[in-house]
Scaffold this active site. Structure first.
Site, short mmCIF file in Angstrom:
data_model
loop_
_atom_site.label_atom_id
_atom_site.label_comp_id
_atom_site.label_asym_id
_atom_site.label_seq_id
_atom_site.Cartn_x
_atom_site.Cartn_y
_atom_site.Cartn_z
N SER A 66 0.79 -1.25 0.01
CA SER A 66 0.12 -0.06 -0.05
C SER A 66 0.72 1.15 -0.17
O SER A 66 0.35 2.26 -0.24
CB SER A 66 -0.85 -0.11 1.06
OG SER A 66 -0.25 -0.20 2.47
N HIS A 74 -1.08 5.61 6.58
CA HIS A 74 -0.45 5.32 5.22
C HIS A 74 -0.32 7.04 4.77
O HIS A 74 -0.85 8.01 5.38
CB HIS A 74 -1.48 5.14 4.40
CG HIS A 74 -1.67 3.44 4.32
ND1 HIS A 74 -2.58 2.93 5.08
CD2 HIS A 74 -0.97 2.51 3.67
CE1 HIS A 74 -2.49 1.69 5.07
NE2 HIS A 74 -1.39 1.30 4.08
#
Length: 241
Positions: free
Chosen positions: A16, A223
């Protein structure tokens, strides 16, 4: 130092952090993988115009997933490969959850188990993956990028984990990066550390480049944001590619 000229194609592999989960503006062709037009591989390809560009990175991919599902894009004509992988293999999401809900003892135990995984099964998986990358792309420059610290200590967050547990998680990231770096350099790859690039922009800083926990967008929690991709990861890759 002037950027190296990349002959051949560029293939972006990994999880990711490479696909751009958290950066938004997801591509129709990669929504299930959270592939973002703002991810550093896309930005690098736009700036350098390689002969071809394949964006194979996928949210949630571990080392064995990359080995099984992403290496078909490599060939002897591949000139550059980038990769982030290892966080999913060590269960970092569950470690963070344990630290948030399990108190200090639970957090320390979860981090200890993750470190054991890093030193054991992850290191072995990375060796298999890195060997396969070299076999399929023998002429490629391979850049393995690490992970940033998650938390800015003594920062602006009034709630959440205490600084002791935040420091424990940052130390675990350092350990993960060290394992990845050792295996990458053993295979002749370049390891690119991004912790300095993100310094002062971690969660709880005044200008974070990482998402904190968001129960409404849980896959984006922890993230990089779009600035984390363009101002954190991209300059580090550009210096070594």
């Amino acid at each position: 130092m002037a950027p190296r000229t990349v002959t051949g194609g560029y293939v972006a592999l990994g999880d990711s952090y490479s696909s751009g989960a958290g950066a938004g503006d997801y591509l129709d062709s990669g929504k299930e993988c959270k592939r973002s037009s703002r991810a550093f591989p896309v930005l690098w390809a736009e700036a350098h115009a390689p002969a071809s560009f394949t964006f194979a990175a996928c949210n949630g991919a571990g080392a064995d997933d990359v080995l099984a599902d992403q290496l078909g894009h490599l060939s002897p004509r591949t000139g550059l490969v980038t990769l982030t992988v290892g966080g999913s293999d060590t269960g970092f999401v569950s470690v963070i959850a344990k630290c948030a809900l399990g108190g200090t003892d639970g957090c320390l135990s979860a981090v200890s188990r993750a470190r054991t995984t890093m030193d054991g099964s992850l290191a072995s998986s990375l060796d298999r993956l890195y060997s396969a990358i070299r076999d399929r792309a023998p002429a490629a420059r391979v850049v393995v990028l690490g992970y940033p610290h998650l938390y800015h200590l003594q920062g602006a967050c009034a709630l959440g984990l205490p600084d002791g547990e935040r420091a424990t998680l940052n130390d675990a990231v350092d350990h993960l990066n060290a394992v990845i770096a050792r295996r990458a350099t053993a295979h002749g790859f370049v390891f690119a550390d991004v912790t300095a690039a993100f310094a002062g922009h971690e969660i709880c800083s005044s200008r974070p480049w990482l998402h904190g926990v968001d129960v409404l967008a849980i896959t984006e929690s922890y993230h990089p944001t779009a600035p984390g991709q363009s101002l954190g990861y991209l300059p580090v890759l550009s210096r070594v590619s």
